[in-house]
Design a protein around this motif. Structure first.
Motif, PDB file in Angstrom:
ATOM      1  N   MET A  12       0.836  -1.202   0.000  1.00  0.00           N
ATOM      2  CA  MET A  12       0.000   0.000   0.000  1.00  0.00           C
ATOM      3  C   MET A  12       0.871   1.252   0.000  1.00  0.00           C
ATOM      4  SD  MET A  12      -3.180  -0.779  -0.135  1.00  0.00           S
ATOM      5  CE  MET A  12      -4.028   0.648   0.476  1.00  0.00           C
ATOM      6  N   GLY A  13       2.092   1.133   0.516  1.00  0.00           N
ATOM      7  CA  GLY A  13       2.997   2.270   0.508  1.00  0.00           C
ATOM      8  C   GLY A  13       3.370   2.702  -0.897  1.00  0.00           C
ATOM      9  N   LEU A  14       3.345   1.777  -1.839  1.00  0.00           N
ATOM     10  CA  LEU A  14       3.682   2.119  -3.217  1.00  0.00           C
ATOM     11  C   LEU A  14       2.643   3.031  -3.857  1.00  0.00           C
ATOM     12  CD1 LEU A  14       5.102  -1.217  -4.614  1.00  0.00           C
ATOM     13  CD2 LEU A  14       6.338   0.859  -4.030  1.00  0.00           C
ATOM     14  N   ILE A  15       1.388   2.869  -3.466  1.00  0.00           N
ATOM     15  CA  ILE A  15       0.384   3.756  -4.057  1.00  0.00           C
ATOM     16  C   ILE A  15       0.511   5.175  -3.512  1.00  0.00           C
ATOM     17  CG2 ILE A  15      -1.211   1.855  -4.454  1.00  0.00           C
ATOM     18  CD1 ILE A  15      -2.976   3.083  -2.249  1.00  0.00           C
ATOM     19  N   GLY A  16       1.312   5.329  -2.472  1.00  0.00           N
ATOM     20  CA  GLY A  16       1.544   6.659  -1.926  1.00  0.00           C
ATOM     21  C   GLY A  16       2.229   7.587  -2.909  1.00  0.00           C
ATOM     22  N   LEU A  17       2.873   7.024  -3.905  1.00  0.00           N
ATOM     23  CA  LEU A  17       3.532   7.861  -4.903  1.00  0.00           C
ATOM     24  C   LEU A  17       2.526   8.650  -5.726  1.00  0.00           C
ATOM     25  CD1 LEU A  17       6.349   5.436  -5.982  1.00  0.00           C
ATOM     26  CD2 LEU A  17       6.478   7.364  -4.417  1.00  0.00           C
ATOM     27  N   ILE A  18       1.273   8.208  -5.729  1.00  0.00           N
ATOM     28  CA  ILE A  18       0.226   8.988  -6.402  1.00  0.00           C
ATOM     29  C   ILE A  18       0.077  10.347  -5.716  1.00  0.00           C
ATOM     30  CG2 ILE A  18      -2.252   9.075  -6.920  1.00  0.00           C
ATOM     31  CD1 ILE A  18      -2.174   6.023  -7.072  1.00  0.00           C
ATOM     32  N   GLY A  19       0.351  10.390  -4.428  1.00  0.00           N
ATOM     33  CA  GLY A  19       0.226  11.638  -3.680  1.00  0.00           C
ATOM     34  C   GLY A  19       1.176  12.720  -4.146  1.00  0.00           C
ATOM     35  N   LEU A  20       2.229  12.337  -4.847  1.00  0.00           N
ATOM     36  CA  LEU A  20       3.173  13.338  -5.333  1.00  0.00           C
ATOM     37  C   LEU A  20       2.568  14.215  -6.419  1.00  0.00           C
ATOM     38  CD1 LEU A  20       6.443  11.248  -5.320  1.00  0.00           C
ATOM     39  CD2 LEU A  20       5.684  12.938  -3.660  1.00  0.00           C
ATOM     40  N   ILE A  21       1.443  13.818  -6.981  1.00  0.00           N
ATOM     41  CA  ILE A  21       0.756  14.677  -7.952  1.00  0.00           C
ATOM     42  C   ILE A  21       0.311  15.973  -7.267  1.00  0.00           C
ATOM     43  CG2 ILE A  21      -1.577  13.741  -7.655  1.00  0.00           C
ATOM     44  CD1 ILE A  21      -0.118  14.692 -11.020  1.00  0.00           C
ATOM     45  N   LEU A  48       4.139  12.381   2.543  1.00  0.00           N
ATOM     46  CA  LEU A  48       4.045  11.090   3.236  1.00  0.00           C
ATOM     47  C   LEU A  48       4.178   9.933   2.252  1.00  0.00           C
ATOM     48  CD1 LEU A  48       1.198  11.459   5.875  1.00  0.00           C
ATOM     49  CD2 LEU A  48       3.616  11.073   6.294  1.00  0.00           C
ATOM     50  N   GLY A  49       3.881  10.179   1.000  1.00  0.00           N
ATOM     51  CA  GLY A  49       4.020   9.153  -0.015  1.00  0.00           C
ATOM     52  C   GLY A  49       5.447   8.669  -0.130  1.00  0.00           C
ATOM     53  N   VAL A  50       6.402   9.552   0.042  1.00  0.00           N
ATOM     54  CA  VAL A  50       7.811   9.174   0.014  1.00  0.00           C
ATOM     55  C   VAL A  50       8.176   8.424   1.291  1.00  0.00           C
ATOM     56  CG1 VAL A  50      10.148  10.082  -0.118  1.00  0.00           C
ATOM     57  CG2 VAL A  50       8.347  11.115  -1.470  1.00  0.00           C
ATOM     58  N   ALA A  51       7.601   8.817   2.415  1.00  0.00           N
ATOM     59  CA  ALA A  51       7.885   8.144   3.684  1.00  0.00           C
ATOM     60  C   ALA A  51       7.347   6.722   3.698  1.00  0.00           C
ATOM     61  CB  ALA A  51       7.282   8.932   4.842  1.00  0.00           C
ATOM     62  N   GLY A  52       6.494   6.387   2.754  1.00  0.00           N
ATOM     63  CA  GLY A  52       5.931   5.041   2.694  1.00  0.00           C
ATOM     64  C   GLY A  52       6.962   3.957   2.455  1.00  0.00           C
ATOM     65  N   VAL A  63      -1.361   9.230  -0.180  1.00  0.00           N
ATOM     66  CA  VAL A  63      -2.200   9.414  -1.366  1.00  0.00           C
ATOM     67  C   VAL A  63      -3.123  10.609  -1.164  1.00  0.00           C
ATOM     68  CG1 VAL A  63      -3.884   8.299  -2.867  1.00  0.00           C
ATOM     69  CG2 VAL A  63      -2.067   6.970  -1.885  1.00  0.00           C
ATOM     70  N   LEU A  64      -3.394  10.974   0.074  1.00  0.00           N
ATOM     71  CA  LEU A  64      -4.211  12.157   0.348  1.00  0.00           C
ATOM     72  C   LEU A  64      -3.581  13.408  -0.248  1.00  0.00           C
ATOM     73  CD1 LEU A  64      -5.206  11.469   4.050  1.00  0.00           C
ATOM     74  CD2 LEU A  64      -6.748  11.547   2.106  1.00  0.00           C
ATOM     75  N   LEU A  86      -8.262   7.556  -1.811  1.00  0.00           N
ATOM     76  CA  LEU A  86      -7.755   6.237  -1.425  1.00  0.00           C
ATOM     77  C   LEU A  86      -6.865   6.313  -0.193  1.00  0.00           C
ATOM     78  CD1 LEU A  86      -6.847   4.720  -4.904  1.00  0.00           C
ATOM     79  CD2 LEU A  86      -8.737   4.066  -3.412  1.00  0.00           C
ATOM     80  N   GLY A  87      -6.405   7.487   0.135  1.00  0.00           N
ATOM     81  CA  GLY A  87      -5.556   7.665   1.315  1.00  0.00           C
ATOM     82  C   GLY A  87      -6.259   7.322   2.612  1.00  0.00           C
ATOM     83  N   LEU A  88      -7.563   7.327   2.610  1.00  0.00           N
ATOM     84  CA  LEU A  88      -8.295   6.951   3.817  1.00  0.00           C
ATOM     85  C   LEU A  88      -8.024   5.501   4.202  1.00  0.00           C
ATOM     86  CD1 LEU A  88     -11.651   8.780   3.122  1.00  0.00           C
ATOM     87  CD2 LEU A  88      -9.787   9.498   4.616  1.00  0.00           C
ATOM     88  N   ILE A  89      -7.690   4.686   3.211  1.00  0.00           N
ATOM     89  CA  ILE A  89      -7.326   3.293   3.489  1.00  0.00           C
ATOM     90  C   ILE A  89      -6.026   3.258   4.297  1.00  0.00           C
ATOM     91  CG2 ILE A  89      -6.654   1.091   2.442  1.00  0.00           C
ATOM     92  CD1 ILE A  89      -8.401   1.915   0.028  1.00  0.00           C
ATOM     93  N   GLY A  90      -5.091   4.128   3.979  1.00  0.00           N
ATOM     94  CA  GLY A  90      -3.799   4.136   4.647  1.00  0.00           C
ATOM     95  C   GLY A  90      -3.877   4.513   6.111  1.00  0.00           C
TER      96      GLY A  90
END
Length: 94
Positions: A12-21, A48-52, A63-64, A86-90
């Motif tokens: 799930m940490g990998l989808i955090g890279l979407i947050g960089l948008i 936080l996406g990078v901290a994942g 992702v938030l 989707l960040g609510l899942i995290g």
């Protein structure tokens, strides 16, 4: 079950890279007249996406950060911002 949760949190940490948008909003900000400024404040959570990579679950919460470009004038960027929810899942993994 606990082992499954830790393995799932890593992926799930990998989808955090979407947050960089959300960082795209720094270079090309949303017009100030557009509604949703309160939601766009969550764009800072894109880091936080990078901290994942080091903290399981933080990436998924990152992702938030995609919400930083919420209601962007570019329709393609606005579509990416919808993934921010989707960040609510995290949060459950934190």
């Amino acid at each position: 079950m606990n082992m499954l949760n830790s393995a799932l949190a890593g992926w799930m940490g990998l989808i955090g890279l979407i947050g960089l948008i959300g960082l795209y909003g720094i270079r090309n900000p949303v017009d100030r007249e557009r509604v949703g400024a309160d939601v766009r404040l969550l764009g800072a959570l894109g880091l936080l996406g990078v901290a994942g990579f080091w903290i399981p679950g933080a990436g998924a919460a990152g992702v938030l950060g995609a919400l930083g470009v919420w209601n962007h004038q570019n329709p393609i960027v606005h579509r990416w911002s919808r993934l921010g929810w989707l960040g609510l899942i995290g949060i459950a993994f934190l």
